[in-house]
Design an enzyme around this catalytic site. Structure first.
Site, PDB file in Angstrom:
ATOM      1  N   ASP A 110      -5.247  -4.407  -3.431  1.00 33.54           N
ATOM      2  CA  ASP A 110      -4.309  -4.987  -2.449  1.00 33.54           C
ATOM      3  C   ASP A 110      -4.858  -6.320  -1.987  1.00 33.54           C
ATOM      4  O   ASP A 110      -6.038  -6.625  -2.203  1.00 33.54           O
ATOM      5  CB  ASP A 110      -4.144  -4.022  -1.252  1.00 33.54           C
ATOM      6  CG  ASP A 110      -2.826  -4.218  -0.510  1.00 33.54           C
ATOM      7  OD1 ASP A 110      -2.629  -5.315   0.066  1.00 33.54           O
ATOM      8  OD2 ASP A 110      -1.989  -3.306  -0.499  1.00 33.54           O
ATOM      9  N   TYR A 142      15.798  -8.891  -1.295  1.00 32.14           N
ATOM     10  CA  TYR A 142      15.037  -7.707  -1.714  1.00 32.14           C
ATOM     11  C   TYR A 142      15.828  -6.903  -2.753  1.00 32.14           C
ATOM     12  O   TYR A 142      15.317  -6.576  -3.824  1.00 32.14           O
ATOM     13  CB  TYR A 142      14.763  -6.873  -0.460  1.00 32.14           C
ATOM     14  CG  TYR A 142      14.089  -5.542  -0.685  1.00 32.14           C
ATOM     15  CD1 TYR A 142      12.809  -5.472  -1.251  1.00 32.14           C
ATOM     16  CD2 TYR A 142      14.700  -4.345  -0.283  1.00 32.14           C
ATOM     17  CE1 TYR A 142      12.177  -4.241  -1.415  1.00 32.14           C
ATOM     18  CE2 TYR A 142      14.069  -3.129  -0.439  1.00 32.14           C
ATOM     19  CZ  TYR A 142      12.801  -3.077  -1.013  1.00 32.14           C
ATOM     20  OH  TYR A 142      12.173  -1.852  -1.167  1.00 32.14           O
ATOM     21  N   GLY A 182      -1.070  -2.521  -4.332  1.00 30.55           N
ATOM     22  CA  GLY A 182      -0.343  -2.327  -3.067  1.00 30.55           C
ATOM     23  C   GLY A 182      -0.837  -1.052  -2.397  1.00 30.55           C
ATOM     24  O   GLY A 182      -0.100  -0.387  -1.664  1.00 30.55           O
ATOM     25  N   LYS A 217      15.026  -6.336  -6.715  1.00 31.37           N
ATOM     26  CA  LYS A 217      14.781  -4.979  -7.236  1.00 31.37           C
ATOM     27  C   LYS A 217      15.757  -4.646  -8.363  1.00 31.37           C
ATOM     28  O   LYS A 217      15.379  -3.971  -9.331  1.00 31.37           O
ATOM     29  CB  LYS A 217      14.870  -3.949  -6.110  1.00 31.37           C
ATOM     30  CG  LYS A 217      13.687  -3.985  -5.158  1.00 31.37           C
ATOM     31  CD  LYS A 217      12.424  -3.429  -5.829  1.00 31.37           C
ATOM     32  CE  LYS A 217      11.256  -3.358  -4.870  1.00 31.37           C
ATOM     33  NZ  LYS A 217      10.064  -2.701  -5.442  1.00 31.37           N
ATOM     34  N   GLY A 248      -0.580  -0.231   1.518  1.00 31.75           N
ATOM     35  CA  GLY A 248       0.727  -0.150   2.158  1.00 31.75           C
ATOM     36  C   GLY A 248       1.123   1.272   2.522  1.00 31.75           C
ATOM     37  O   GLY A 248       0.333   2.218   2.369  1.00 31.75           O
ATOM     38  N   GLN A 249       2.373   1.406   2.980  1.00 34.21           N
ATOM     39  CA  GLN A 249       2.844   2.716   3.466  1.00 34.21           C
ATOM     40  C   GLN A 249       2.763   3.773   2.369  1.00 34.21           C
ATOM     41  O   GLN A 249       2.244   4.867   2.581  1.00 34.21           O
ATOM     42  CB  GLN A 249       4.293   2.594   3.980  1.00 34.21           C
ATOM     43  CG  GLN A 249       4.750   3.839   4.724  1.00 34.21           C
ATOM     44  CD  GLN A 249       6.266   3.985   4.786  1.00 34.21           C
ATOM     45  OE1 GLN A 249       7.032   3.107   4.365  1.00 34.21           O
ATOM     46  NE2 GLN A 249       6.710   5.104   5.319  1.00 34.21           N
TER      47      GLN A 249
END
Ligand code: NAD
Ligand code: AKB
Length: 312
Positions: free
Chosen positions: A34, A142, A10, A146, A13-14
């Protein structure tokens, strides 16, 4: 330079963008992975592998090829995107994590970081200074994925002796990569809009208070947790961490200290309901006690830094 090889899943990503850049200051080999290409600073700074974390054999090949000893598994579908595509969110967030947990055990990965979120709390959790241990009844896919992920991480630590560590990040604010489809993304977009258009239409109501953190603090917390001696880690699900909490009208006021003619208006959408199910502030006393967590950026400091780094 530490010789261990590290894999960031990932990495485009941010968080992955900034975490990969930071890790490369300390580790000789940091492999960025990614589905999509990262920014050039990440692509050119070390190896990049196009990897779907749902492809278990591709993941195992990558771990073997680079002799990976630490994994930061960040790939996920965030809250707002997850509500639009619950099947995808469940698959990426659950199957992706299970693949990483299993490959880590089978292939002898020494340490794993996997982020959780304030979204594991729900409408029945205490809203203010939400404690480490409390009622947790998330009502987004989500948050459900999680919370299940936290239990899987604790299970792999208890039953398979995997050194897995986790943080419940609040909404993260940064300028290097855009927000990834979360409910807290307004707190990123507002700075770009303020600098470039001097006007922003917010998808949350003016008084919606949420826990937030500047990316520099989030990266520092992640590295502090990963470097802490194993005996100091008493939480193997995920640690609460906190820095600031604010509302859209408060961040707008902080921006107006720099851009006096900045205008904000409000058109709340489906993300309002998600935000209202989350805490307003977080009690992070266990992280402070166990490994010395302390944030450095308040609203004023992060506003100044964000606006200084965004070009017009
Ligand atoms: P992001 O959406 O910006 O980045 C996620 C990256 O994962 C993307 O680059 C995407 O291409 C990649 N990805 C998605 N599916 C993949 C797959 N199947 N295989 C490989 N890569 C895939 O998200 P982010 O904000 O950087 O968040 C990273 C992690 O931190 C997530 O687990 C998220 O839940 C958690 N987190 C983020 C925040 C926040 O405010 N940013 C807050 C709390 C928790
Ligand atoms: C989101 O809004 O979905 C994320 C998070 C708080 O987990 N930023």
């Amino acid at each position: 330079m530490q010789p261990e090889a590290v894999l960031v899943i990932g990495a485009s990503g941010q968080i992955g963008t900034e975490l990969t850049i930071e890790l490369r200051k300390y580790y000789r080999t940091v492999v960025a992975a990614d589905l999509k290409m990262p920014i050039s600073e990440v692509a050119e700074g070390g190896p990049f592998v196009r990897l779907d974390v749902l492809n278990r054999s591709g993941l195992a090949d990558c771990i073997r090829k680079y002799q990976i000893q630490q994994i930061y598994h960040l790939a996920a579908i965030l809250s707002a995107t997850g509500e639009k595509n619950p099947e995808l969110a469940w698959r990426v967030n659950m199957k992706g994590l299970r693949n990483v947990l299993d490959c880590s055990v089978t292939l002898g990965v020494k340490k794993l970081f996997w982020p959780s979120t304030i979204a594991v709390f729900g409408p029945n959790s205490p809203k203010k200074h939400t404690p480490q241990w409390t009622i947790m009844e998330p009502n987004t896919i989500y948050g459900i994925s999680k919370l299940a992920g936290e239990r899987w991480c604790d299970y792999y630590y208890q039953k398979k002796n995997l050194d897995v560590r986790s943080l419940r990040y609040p909404g993260l604010i940064s300028y290097k990569a855009p927000g990834g489809g979360g409910t807290t993304d307004y707190a990123i977009d507002i700075f770009f809009a303020a600098k470039r258009q001097r006007r922003y239409t917010c998808f949350l109501k003016a008084d919606t208070r949420l826990p937030m953190m500047y990316m520099a603090d989030a990266i520092r917390a992640t590295l502090m947790l990963m470097e802490a001696p194993a005996e100091r880690i008493t939480v193997r699900s995920a640690y609460n961490i906190a820095a600031v909490d604010f509302t859209p009208e408060e961040v707008a006021a902080a921006i107006r200290d720099h851009i006096p003619d900045f205008v904000i208006d409000f058109e709340p959408d489906f993300r309002q309901q998600i935000a209202e199910s989350w805490p307003e502030s977080i009690d992070d006393s266990i992280a402070r006690r166990d490994w010395g967590w302390k944030p450095l950026f308040d609203l004023k400091a992060l506003t100044t830094d964000m606006l200084a780094h965004i070009s017009v």
